[in-house]
Design an enzyme around this catalytic site. Structure first.
Site, PDB file in Angstrom:
ATOM      1  N   ARG A 118       0.797  -1.194   0.070  1.00 47.23           N
ATOM      2  CA  ARG A 118       0.036  -0.078  -0.063  1.00 47.23           C
ATOM      3  C   ARG A 118       0.728   1.313  -0.015  1.00 47.23           C
ATOM      4  O   ARG A 118       0.374   2.394   0.443  1.00 47.23           O
ATOM      5  CB  ARG A 118      -0.736   0.016   1.053  1.00 47.23           C
ATOM      6  CG  ARG A 118      -1.827  -1.083   1.182  1.00 47.23           C
ATOM      7  CD  ARG A 118      -3.175  -0.903   2.167  1.00 47.23           C
ATOM      8  NE  ARG A 118      -3.851  -2.059   1.962  1.00 47.23           N
ATOM      9  CZ  ARG A 118      -3.855  -2.978   2.811  1.00 47.23           C
ATOM     10  NH1 ARG A 118      -2.911  -3.003   3.792  1.00 47.23           N
ATOM     11  NH2 ARG A 118      -4.664  -4.079   2.776  1.00 47.23           N
ATOM     12  N   LYS A 140       2.772  11.891 -11.253  1.00 44.64           N
ATOM     13  CA  LYS A 140       1.887  11.020 -11.989  1.00 44.64           C
ATOM     14  C   LYS A 140       2.354   9.368 -12.121  1.00 44.64           C
ATOM     15  O   LYS A 140       3.648   9.471 -12.908  1.00 44.64           O
ATOM     16  CB  LYS A 140       1.506  11.516 -13.349  1.00 44.64           C
ATOM     17  CG  LYS A 140       0.611  12.393 -13.193  1.00 44.64           C
ATOM     18  CD  LYS A 140      -0.111  12.669 -14.707  1.00 44.64           C
ATOM     19  CE  LYS A 140      -1.078  13.725 -14.803  1.00 44.64           C
ATOM     20  NZ  LYS A 140      -1.577  14.229 -16.291  1.00 44.64           N
ATOM     21  N   GLU A 234      -4.533  17.399 -11.096  1.00 44.60           N
ATOM     22  CA  GLU A 234      -5.218  17.749 -12.458  1.00 44.60           C
ATOM     23  C   GLU A 234      -6.734  18.030 -12.248  1.00 44.60           C
ATOM     24  O   GLU A 234      -7.365  17.381 -13.093  1.00 44.60           O
ATOM     25  CB  GLU A 234      -4.958  16.610 -13.273  1.00 44.60           C
ATOM     26  CG  GLU A 234      -4.939  17.327 -14.720  1.00 44.60           C
ATOM     27  CD  GLU A 234      -4.546  16.128 -15.898  1.00 44.60           C
ATOM     28  OE1 GLU A 234      -3.509  15.845 -15.745  1.00 44.60           O
ATOM     29  OE2 GLU A 234      -5.251  15.710 -16.690  1.00 44.60           O
ATOM     30  N   ARG A 238      -3.364  21.680 -14.220  1.00 45.48           N
ATOM     31  CA  ARG A 238      -2.435  21.105 -14.686  1.00 45.48           C
ATOM     32  C   ARG A 238      -2.771  20.253 -15.968  1.00 45.48           C
ATOM     33  O   ARG A 238      -1.744  19.809 -16.695  1.00 45.48           O
ATOM     34  CB  ARG A 238      -2.186  19.807 -13.563  1.00 45.48           C
ATOM     35  CG  ARG A 238      -0.954  18.940 -13.982  1.00 45.48           C
ATOM     36  CD  ARG A 238      -0.923  17.908 -12.886  1.00 45.48           C
ATOM     37  NE  ARG A 238       0.275  17.053 -13.088  1.00 45.48           N
ATOM     38  CZ  ARG A 238       0.885  16.250 -12.108  1.00 45.48           C
ATOM     39  NH1 ARG A 238       0.524  16.192 -10.798  1.00 45.48           N
ATOM     40  NH2 ARG A 238       1.900  15.268 -12.677  1.00 45.48           N
ATOM     41  N   HIS A 245      -1.171  16.073 -26.161  1.00 46.28           N
ATOM     42  CA  HIS A 245      -1.185  14.797 -25.972  1.00 46.28           C
ATOM     43  C   HIS A 245      -2.402  14.116 -26.171  1.00 46.28           C
ATOM     44  O   HIS A 245      -2.447  12.942 -26.291  1.00 46.28           O
ATOM     45  CB  HIS A 245      -1.158  14.665 -24.199  1.00 46.28           C
ATOM     46  CG  HIS A 245       0.475  14.988 -23.873  1.00 46.28           C
ATOM     47  ND1 HIS A 245       1.207  16.031 -24.373  1.00 46.28           N
ATOM     48  CD2 HIS A 245       1.328  14.173 -23.145  1.00 46.28           C
ATOM     49  CE1 HIS A 245       2.383  15.848 -23.827  1.00 46.28           C
ATOM     50  NE2 HIS A 245       2.392  14.554 -23.276  1.00 46.28           N
TER      51      HIS A 245
HETATM   52  N1  LIG Z   1       4.431  10.559 -15.430  1.00 48.87           N
HETATM   53  C1  LIG Z   1       4.345  11.671 -16.207  1.00 48.87           C
HETATM   54  O1  LIG Z   1       4.060  12.909 -15.935  1.00 48.87           O
HETATM   55  C2  LIG Z   1       4.752  11.453 -17.718  1.00 48.87           C
HETATM   56  C3  LIG Z   1       4.926  12.702 -18.456  1.00 48.87           C
HETATM   57  C4  LIG Z   1       5.673  12.442 -19.691  1.00 48.87           C
HETATM   58  C5  LIG Z   1       5.847  11.094 -20.479  1.00 48.87           C
HETATM   59  N2  LIG Z   1       5.640  10.216 -19.315  1.00 48.87           N
HETATM   60  C6  LIG Z   1       5.830   8.664 -19.911  1.00 48.87           C
HETATM   61  O2  LIG Z   1       7.101   8.638 -20.097  1.00 48.87           O
HETATM   62  C7  LIG Z   1       7.350   7.502 -21.183  1.00 48.87           C
HETATM   63  C8  LIG Z   1       8.430   7.866 -22.176  1.00 48.87           C
HETATM   64  O3  LIG Z   1       9.475   8.200 -21.527  1.00 48.87           O
HETATM   65  P1  LIG Z   1      11.004   8.167 -22.363  1.00 48.87           P
HETATM   66  O4  LIG Z   1      10.879   8.658 -23.514  1.00 48.87           O
HETATM   67  O5  LIG Z   1      12.089   8.513 -21.242  1.00 48.87           O
HETATM   68  O6  LIG Z   1      11.105   6.487 -22.560  1.00 48.87           O
HETATM   69  P2  LIG Z   1      11.882   5.088 -22.072  1.00 48.87           P
HETATM   70  O7  LIG Z   1      11.923   5.283 -20.740  1.00 48.87           O
HETATM   71  O8  LIG Z   1      11.562   4.095 -22.695  1.00 48.87           O
HETATM   72  O9  LIG Z   1      13.411   5.596 -22.566  1.00 48.87           O
HETATM   73  C9  LIG Z   1      13.605   5.710 -23.885  1.00 48.87           C
HETATM   74  C10 LIG Z   1      15.091   4.811 -24.436  1.00 48.87           C
HETATM   75  O10 LIG Z   1      16.069   5.332 -23.703  1.00 48.87           O
HETATM   76  C11 LIG Z   1      16.955   4.441 -23.024  1.00 48.87           C
HETATM   77  N3  LIG Z   1      17.626   5.035 -22.043  1.00 48.87           N
HETATM   78  C12 LIG Z   1      17.053   5.632 -21.074  1.00 48.87           C
HETATM   79  N4  LIG Z   1      18.071   6.364 -20.417  1.00 48.87           N
HETATM   80  C13 LIG Z   1      19.292   6.131 -21.337  1.00 48.87           C
HETATM   81  C14 LIG Z   1      20.522   6.632 -21.270  1.00 48.87           C
HETATM   82  N5  LIG Z   1      21.044   7.493 -20.130  1.00 48.87           N
HETATM   83  N6  LIG Z   1      21.499   6.162 -22.168  1.00 48.87           N
HETATM   84  C15 LIG Z   1      20.997   5.376 -23.062  1.00 48.87           C
HETATM   85  N7  LIG Z   1      19.761   4.979 -23.225  1.00 48.87           N
HETATM   86  C16 LIG Z   1      19.002   5.400 -22.285  1.00 48.87           C
HETATM   87  C17 LIG Z   1      15.776   3.245 -22.588  1.00 48.87           C
HETATM   88  O11 LIG Z   1      16.354   1.987 -22.360  1.00 48.87           O
HETATM   89  C18 LIG Z   1      14.712   3.527 -23.640  1.00 48.87           C
HETATM   90  O12 LIG Z   1      14.967   2.480 -24.834  1.00 48.87           O
HETATM   91  C19 LIG Z   1       5.885   7.330 -21.655  1.00 48.87           C
HETATM   92  O13 LIG Z   1       5.340   5.983 -21.324  1.00 48.87           O
HETATM   93  C20 LIG Z   1       5.036   8.451 -21.156  1.00 48.87           C
HETATM   94  O14 LIG Z   1       3.775   8.149 -20.999  1.00 48.87           O
HETATM   95  C21 LIG Z   1       5.045  10.138 -18.278  1.00 48.87           C
HETATM   96 ZN   LIG Z   2       4.350  13.669 -22.507  1.00 50.48          ZN
END
Ligand SMILES: NC(=O)c1ccc[n+]([C@@H]2O[C@H](COP(=O)([O-])OP(=O)(O)OC[C@H]3O[C@@H](n4cnc5c(N)ncnc54)[C@H](O)[C@@H]3O)[C@@H](O)[C@H]2O)c1
Ligand SMILES: [Zn+2]
Length: 359
Positions: A118, A140, A234, A238, A245
């Site tokens: 939890r 989030k 939100e 927010r 998106h």
């Molecule tokens: N929670 C939120 O507020 C919020 C906001 C925006 C996006 N998101 C989410 O985030 C996700 C996208 O995040 P992302 O673009 O970071 O994708 P990701 O976490 O898949 O990373 C992208 C790629 O980069 C690689 N990688 C990560 N760090 C690295 C490094 N230092 N060196 C080399 N490679 C590296 C990973 O292995 C992966 O292949 C989506 O699921 C999206 O929905 C969440």
């Molecule tokens: Zn985003």
């Protein structure tokens, strides 16, 4: 080194940004009288590259649970698997989970932290630019369902966010660009001066110059922290961060995550800005400024293949903000003047989509 505070009363925390700041983790972990056991939930690619540097900053009683990289890791199956592994490690209430990787690691590990026993404490250690400027801040967390993006999740704030820009040096050009899309989004909805700054510092940003990268991340974290502090869950403000998106989530889903989240956000902003321009709201020159910045950062301007507009509209209706109601969009009346609308028609969207269909 820069620091940004997220002011959320008893759930407040700091974001530390700069080269080598991972070594401040030990101090962050002094959260209980006895050293808390740490479990790192790590993207396997990131673990291969940077785990040694990270664990040097952790107490000796730390464990690591790696998972295969990619958006498919954001699943309930993976949540169950990681919770079972935590239980097998006898991880208790004192455990601190470290999310080590990009937005996928943050969303997944954050959700695991929210539901395991939890709720156990967690720290975000983002390693992509996208996670550093956006995903790791604000609490989030969540995973995807077959029906759509982020349909299961929780608002769950970390104890701290530690952004070591040294980790970001190994990021691919493509992932660097994906992060810049969210930064351009923040500028468009909240801070036109940041748009100008992007353009003025584009070469240094693309070269990942340490000072410029730290500045870029700090400015973005400050924007996000301010918005989240005013509207954590939100209920209003927010939502402006969802600019681009509604279309982006539909594209991610229809393309089965073939494009990065940030790439879909870039395409989504272009479509949504076209909607705003057609309504006579956003002046064309402002839309063009945003468009040329996205191009400068090598973000896509067209879909990899033609998608049926009707399918995109149907996918927009699946977005969680729209379930059971009209489709919501965050359009721009001007720079830094976002507006939530629910009266966009299928015909308007289908017309605006033409600008991203392949030639
Ligand atoms: N929670 C939120 O507020 C919020 C906001 C925006 C996006 N998101 C989410 O985030 C996700 C996208 O995040 P992302 O673009 O970071 O994708 P990701 O976490 O898949 O990373 C992208 C790629 O980069 C690689 N990688 C990560 N760090 C690295 C490094 N230092 N060196 C080399 N490679 C590296 C990973 O292995 C992966 O292949 C989506 O699921 C999206 O929905 C969440
Ligand atoms: Zn985003």
């Amino acid at each position: 080194m820069r620091s940004v505070d997220v002011a959320l009363g008893e759930r407040s925390y700091s974001i530390t940004i700069g080269p080598g700041v991972a070594n401040s983790l030990r101090a962050c972990l002094q959260v209980s009288p006895s050293a808390s056991p740490v479990v790192v939930l790590a993207d396997q690619t990131v673990a291969n590259l940077h785990l040694a540097a990270l664990t040097a900053s952790l107490p000796p009683n730390s464990a690591v649970l790696p998972f295969a990289p990619g958006e498919t890791a954001k699943s309930l199956t993976m949540v169950e698997h990681l919770c079972e592994r935590l239980a097998a490690l006898h991880a208790g209430r004192q455990t601190v989970i470290l999310a080590f990787g990009g937005g996928v690691a943050g969303d997944l590990a954050g959700f695991v932290a929210a539901v395991y026993l939890r709720g156990v404490r967690f720290i975000q250690v983002p390693t992509t630019l996208l996670a550093a400027v956006d995903a790791a801040v604000g609490g989030k967390t969540g995973v995807n369902l077959a029906a759509g993006k982020n349909l299961v999740g929780a608002f769950y704030q970390p104890l701290a966010v530690v952004i070591d820009t040294d980790f970001l040096k190994t990021l691919s050009k493509r992932d660097c660009a994906a992060g810049l899309a969210e930064s351009v989004k923040h500028a468009a909805v909240r801070d036109p001066a940041l748009l100008t700054w992007h353009a003025d510092h584009a070469d240094a940003i693309l070269a990942r110059d340490s000072d410029n990268f730290t500045e870029l991340i700090a400015r973005n974290c400050a924007i996000k922290a301010d918005v989240v502090a005013r509207d954590e869950r939100e209920t209003g403000l927010r939502a402006i961060l969802n600019h681009g998106h509604t279309i982006a989530h539909a594209l991610e889903h229809l393309l089965n995550y073939e494009l990065r989240h940030g790439e879909c956000v870039a395409l989504g902003m272009q479509v949504e800005n076209e909607l705003s321009c057609t309504r006579g709201w956003l002046p064309r020159p402002d839309a063009e400024r945003i468009q040329s910045l996205l191009q400068r950062f090598d973000l896509p301007t067209h879909l990899p293949r033609r998608l049926a507009p009707a399918d995109i509209w149907t996918a927009c209706q699946m977005d969680k903000k729209n379930r059971g109601a009209a489709v919501n969009f965050v359009l721009l009346r001007g720079l830094a003047d976002p507006v939530r609308v629910a009266d966009v028609t299928a015909a308007e969207v289908e017309r605006a989509l033409e600008i991203i269909q392949p030639p």
